[in-house]
Design a protein around this motif. Structure first.
Motif, PDB file in Angstrom:
ATOM      1  N   ILE B  76      15.919   0.395   1.064  1.00  0.00           N
ATOM      2  CA  ILE B  76      16.442   0.920  -0.190  1.00  0.00           C
ATOM      3  C   ILE B  76      15.104   0.981  -1.323  1.00  0.00           C
ATOM      4  O   ILE B  76      15.025   1.903  -1.724  1.00  0.00           O
ATOM      5  N   ILE B  77      14.448  -0.152  -1.057  1.00  0.00           N
ATOM      6  CA  ILE B  77      13.233  -0.409  -2.214  1.00  0.00           C
ATOM      7  C   ILE B  77      12.332   1.121  -1.874  1.00  0.00           C
ATOM      8  O   ILE B  77      11.881   1.614  -2.876  1.00  0.00           O
ATOM      9  N   THR B  78      11.770   1.092  -0.626  1.00  0.00           N
ATOM     10  CA  THR B  78      11.026   2.190  -0.447  1.00  0.00           C
ATOM     11  C   THR B  78      11.643   3.619  -0.795  1.00  0.00           C
ATOM     12  O   THR B  78      10.650   4.339  -1.387  1.00  0.00           O
ATOM     13  N   ARG B  79      12.845   3.630  -0.650  1.00  0.00           N
ATOM     14  CA  ARG B  79      13.300   4.944  -0.877  1.00  0.00           C
ATOM     15  C   ARG B  79      13.183   5.405  -2.284  1.00  0.00           C
ATOM     16  O   ARG B  79      12.792   6.441  -2.879  1.00  0.00           O
ATOM     17  N   VAL B  80      13.313   4.435  -2.984  1.00  0.00           N
ATOM     18  CA  VAL B  80      13.445   4.328  -4.446  1.00  0.00           C
ATOM     19  C   VAL B  80      12.229   4.673  -5.001  1.00  0.00           C
ATOM     20  O   VAL B  80      11.916   5.510  -5.735  1.00  0.00           O
ATOM     21  N   LEU B  81      11.066   3.929  -4.478  1.00  0.00           N
ATOM     22  CA  LEU B  81       9.930   4.090  -5.038  1.00  0.00           C
ATOM     23  C   LEU B  81       9.312   5.383  -4.818  1.00  0.00           C
ATOM     24  O   LEU B  81       8.382   5.985  -5.363  1.00  0.00           O
ATOM     25  N   ALA B  82       9.693   5.938  -3.583  1.00  0.00           N
ATOM     26  CA  ALA B  82       9.306   7.339  -3.283  1.00  0.00           C
ATOM     27  C   ALA B  82       9.934   8.316  -4.152  1.00  0.00           C
ATOM     28  O   ALA B  82       9.257   9.362  -4.345  1.00  0.00           O
ATOM     29  N   GLU B  83      11.064   8.059  -4.702  1.00  0.00           N
ATOM     30  CA  GLU B  83      11.539   9.073  -5.551  1.00  0.00           C
ATOM     31  C   GLU B  83      11.316   9.100  -7.009  1.00  0.00           C
ATOM     32  O   GLU B  83      11.722  10.002  -8.031  1.00  0.00           O
ATOM     33  N   VAL B  84      10.624   7.993  -7.434  1.00  0.00           N
ATOM     34  CA  VAL B  84      10.124   7.789  -8.593  1.00  0.00           C
ATOM     35  C   VAL B  84       9.266   8.955  -9.049  1.00  0.00           C
ATOM     36  O   VAL B  84       8.178   9.108  -8.409  1.00  0.00           O
ATOM     37  N   VAL B  85       9.588   9.748 -10.194  1.00  0.00           N
ATOM     38  CA  VAL B  85       8.756  10.806 -10.590  1.00  0.00           C
ATOM     39  C   VAL B  85       7.591  10.387 -11.251  1.00  0.00           C
ATOM     40  O   VAL B  85       7.723   9.466 -12.120  1.00  0.00           O
ATOM     41  N   PRO B  86       6.200  10.836 -10.944  1.00  0.00           N
ATOM     42  CA  PRO B  86       5.223  10.246 -11.887  1.00  0.00           C
ATOM     43  C   PRO B  86       5.167  10.806 -13.163  1.00  0.00           C
ATOM     44  O   PRO B  86       5.727  11.627 -13.458  1.00  0.00           O
ATOM     45  N   ASP B  87       4.293  10.220 -14.034  1.00  0.00           N
ATOM     46  CA  ASP B  87       4.045  10.760 -15.358  1.00  0.00           C
ATOM     47  C   ASP B  87       2.576  10.415 -15.778  1.00  0.00           C
ATOM     48  O   ASP B  87       2.075   9.371 -15.392  1.00  0.00           O
ATOM     49  N   THR B  88       2.303  11.359 -16.591  1.00  0.00           N
ATOM     50  CA  THR B  88       0.995  11.153 -17.236  1.00  0.00           C
ATOM     51  C   THR B  88       0.927  10.037 -18.107  1.00  0.00           C
ATOM     52  O   THR B  88      -0.135   9.082 -18.291  1.00  0.00           O
ATOM     53  N   ASP B  89       1.949   9.863 -18.977  1.00  0.00           N
ATOM     54  CA  ASP B  89       1.956   8.649 -19.811  1.00  0.00           C
ATOM     55  C   ASP B  89       2.078   7.316 -18.994  1.00  0.00           C
ATOM     56  O   ASP B  89       3.211   7.060 -18.671  1.00  0.00           O
ATOM     57  N   PRO B  90       1.141   6.330 -19.151  1.00  0.00           N
ATOM     58  CA  PRO B  90       1.344   5.163 -18.254  1.00  0.00           C
ATOM     59  C   PRO B  90       2.607   4.354 -18.659  1.00  0.00           C
ATOM     60  O   PRO B  90       3.432   3.815 -17.861  1.00  0.00           O
ATOM     61  N   ARG B  91       2.661   4.261 -19.936  1.00  0.00           N
ATOM     62  CA  ARG B  91       3.782   3.480 -20.473  1.00  0.00           C
ATOM     63  C   ARG B  91       5.023   4.377 -19.911  1.00  0.00           C
ATOM     64  O   ARG B  91       6.093   3.298 -19.609  1.00  0.00           O
ATOM     65  N   ARG B 133      -1.730  -0.434 -11.035  1.00  0.00           N
ATOM     66  CA  ARG B 133      -2.545   0.863 -11.599  1.00  0.00           C
ATOM     67  C   ARG B 133      -2.097   1.183 -12.900  1.00  0.00           C
ATOM     68  O   ARG B 133      -3.091   1.776 -13.712  1.00  0.00           O
ATOM     69  N   LEU B 134      -0.706   1.158 -13.229  1.00  0.00           N
ATOM     70  CA  LEU B 134      -0.463   1.621 -14.613  1.00  0.00           C
ATOM     71  C   LEU B 134      -1.156   0.938 -15.605  1.00  0.00           C
ATOM     72  O   LEU B 134      -1.130   1.191 -16.733  1.00  0.00           O
ATOM     73  N   LEU B 135      -1.001  -0.462 -15.079  1.00  0.00           N
ATOM     74  CA  LEU B 135      -1.564  -1.350 -16.389  1.00  0.00           C
ATOM     75  C   LEU B 135      -2.983  -1.294 -16.517  1.00  0.00           C
ATOM     76  O   LEU B 135      -3.451  -1.342 -17.555  1.00  0.00           O
ATOM     77  N   GLU B 136      -3.640  -0.803 -15.460  1.00  0.00           N
ATOM     78  CA  GLU B 136      -5.072  -0.466 -15.394  1.00  0.00           C
ATOM     79  C   GLU B 136      -5.133   0.971 -16.507  1.00  0.00           C
ATOM     80  O   GLU B 136      -6.108   0.932 -17.443  1.00  0.00           O
ATOM     81  N   ALA B 137      -4.195   1.839 -16.406  1.00  0.00           N
ATOM     82  CA  ALA B 137      -4.360   2.877 -17.142  1.00  0.00           C
ATOM     83  C   ALA B 137      -4.038   2.717 -18.541  1.00  0.00           C
ATOM     84  O   ALA B 137      -4.520   3.338 -19.304  1.00  0.00           O
ATOM     85  N   LEU B 138      -3.495   1.567 -18.662  1.00  0.00           N
ATOM     86  CA  LEU B 138      -3.107   1.032 -20.112  1.00  0.00           C
ATOM     87  C   LEU B 138      -4.053   0.468 -20.636  1.00  0.00           C
ATOM     88  O   LEU B 138      -4.057  -0.390 -21.804  1.00  0.00           O
ATOM     89  N   LEU B 223       6.303  -4.401 -22.617  1.00  0.00           N
ATOM     90  CA  LEU B 223       5.174  -3.336 -22.687  1.00  0.00           C
ATOM     91  C   LEU B 223       4.531  -3.512 -24.054  1.00  0.00           C
ATOM     92  O   LEU B 223       3.077  -3.331 -24.408  1.00  0.00           O
ATOM     93  N   THR B 224       4.946  -3.912 -25.258  1.00  0.00           N
ATOM     94  CA  THR B 224       4.449  -4.081 -26.536  1.00  0.00           C
ATOM     95  C   THR B 224       3.439  -5.422 -26.384  1.00  0.00           C
ATOM     96  O   THR B 224       2.317  -5.245 -26.913  1.00  0.00           O
TER      97      THR B 224
END
Lengths: 251, 251
Positions: B76-91, B133-138, B223-224
């Motif tokens: 289930i988890i791998t399928r979900v993570l594969a479906e997450v669409v990327p986004d330029t805004d890390p937040r 990685r997203l935290l690094e982008a933040l 996130l804040t």
DNA sequence: CACCACTTTGGATCGCCGATCCATCCATGC
DNA sequence: GCATGGATGGATCGGCGATCCAAAGTGGTG
């Protein structure tokens, strides 16, 4: 103050107990079993052996095995919350409450699973209540207070679940916590640095990882985030204890 | 029509009957059982019935029942993570990942318990990696990144555990989520307002409670707080209240 | 003191579970 | 062909939670 049946070697099969069984004694024994051998060590059979009684006697005081587990969890939690020392600074008080729960779950890992199972038990209500009041003292507006309290509870429960899982896995081998971390770090270090740069780089910090410190770091992150929920009042803010109003909605 | 499908890459180890048993088929069937009847509906017996096979055949492909549960969770988890669409805004991307996991657990509540049980599984590594990685982008400094990622994961796991518990409790009676909330609200409303002012006042919000919205509110809180971990380079010192200076005692 | 209704106890028993074991079966290599 | 060894199905085992019931105590009543 009756004579406790502490004598072990006596093979005399007592036809009947002299000192009566009680729900409290059963719960206390259940906690002993849980602390001693983890969640799966609590079986009706083990209870009958340690209490020198039969199934019927236990089920006469306890409706269910779930009831027993819940009672044991409630017992631990209420005791912990009663021991938390108050503090005038709401921020520090929140840390105290959270870390108190953390330490309790660290000492009794099975509590984590029990808490997640029924988070609306009376014992948890006290937890919610404490958090809610402290958030009010932090000037978190009422509409956001509910979400904030739920978030904090969920965070604590998440850490609890992880701790319980780790402790369950460590059971069996008496290796130390450090050895367990070393093992995990070694596994992570084997990962492909190209595919998992972050995890691979985190190995260093994993080796000197401290559950409690990371938990507190998370609490601080939460507190910082909570502070931003304060309404941008025109008045000179950041003054503690300036809860503007107290609506107390009747119902 | 011959059912010879699924060209195997290893013809030398071709199974006896291509349409016969396989680990993948067993896992898929296990997921069906779990989705259908909850965590306790997955029994070896039920599996043999639905697959029209015996215990031995299943245990030949699967070492353990735990192995089976883990495999189902990973799936289930791998399928979900594969479906997450990327986004330029890390937040925004962090929100996407978190809410993707939330929705998956909402759809398959048994995953929550499975995740808490073994959070270091390969599937979760991808989760950690994405967050890192997203935290690094933040622009979260590296030393704090590890704690921040752990905090987020713990929060998601906490919500997962609660969701799983609630869903487990709702199982049996087919009452709606709303009815369940109504029940809880009614119980809370009966509390003594003097002893439990916060919980009592929260009843109103509990009635119009939305798990997903509250989850997102919590993500925003974290996130804040995480954003405040950025080094004060150009931004004016936001001075998060009485937060300690984070002395970082080196060893 | 005798009697009896009621509570508490101890253990036999039931049904179900995960796991193991083993006889059978069949695709494949020689 | 035919032996081989992996794949299969089902009997079986020990342990679990839960139920049920008879025996043992307890207290009230006359």
């Amino acid at each position: 103050m009756a004579k406790r049946a502490e004598a072990e070697k006596e093979p005399s099969r007592a036809p009947r107990r002299t000192d009566s069984l009680s729900r409290e004694l059963i719960v206390r024994t259940a906690i002993e079993l849980l602390d001693d051998g983890g969640e799966k060590a609590l079986t009706l059979r083990a209870l009958t052996v340690r209490l020198r009684t039969g199934y019927g006697a236990i089920y006469h005081h306890v409706t269910d095995k779930g009831d027993l587990l819940t009672a044991a969890t409630d017992d631990i939690i209420t005791r912990v919350l009663a021991e938390v020392v108050p503090d005038t600074d709401p921020r520090q008080a929140l840390r105290r409450v959270a870390v108190g729960l953390f330490d309790a779950i660290d000492a009794h890992p099975w509590v984590g699973a029990g808490l997640s199972r029924e988070p609306w038990r009376p014992a948890m209500l006290n937890f919610y209540e404490s958090i809610g009041r402290l958030l009010e003292a932090l000037a978190v507006p009422e509409r956001a207070r509910f979400d904030a309290a739920g978030t904090l509870v969920n965070y604590v429960l998440g850490v609890a679940a992880q701790n319980a899982a780790n402790a369950r896995d460590r059971a069996g081998d008496d290796t130390d916590k450090a050895a367990f971390l070393e093992n995990a770090a070694a596994r992570w270090a084997e990962l492909d640095p190209a595919r998992y740069p972050f995890v691979h780089a985190a190995v260093t910090q994993l080796r000197e990882h401290d559950d409690r410190k990371q938990f507190l770091a998370g609490i601080d992150i939460f507190l910082t985030g909570i502070t931003a929920l304060r309404p941008p009042t025109t008045a000179p803010d950041t003054a503690p204890g300036t809860a503007p109003q107290h609506p107390t909605p009747n119902r």
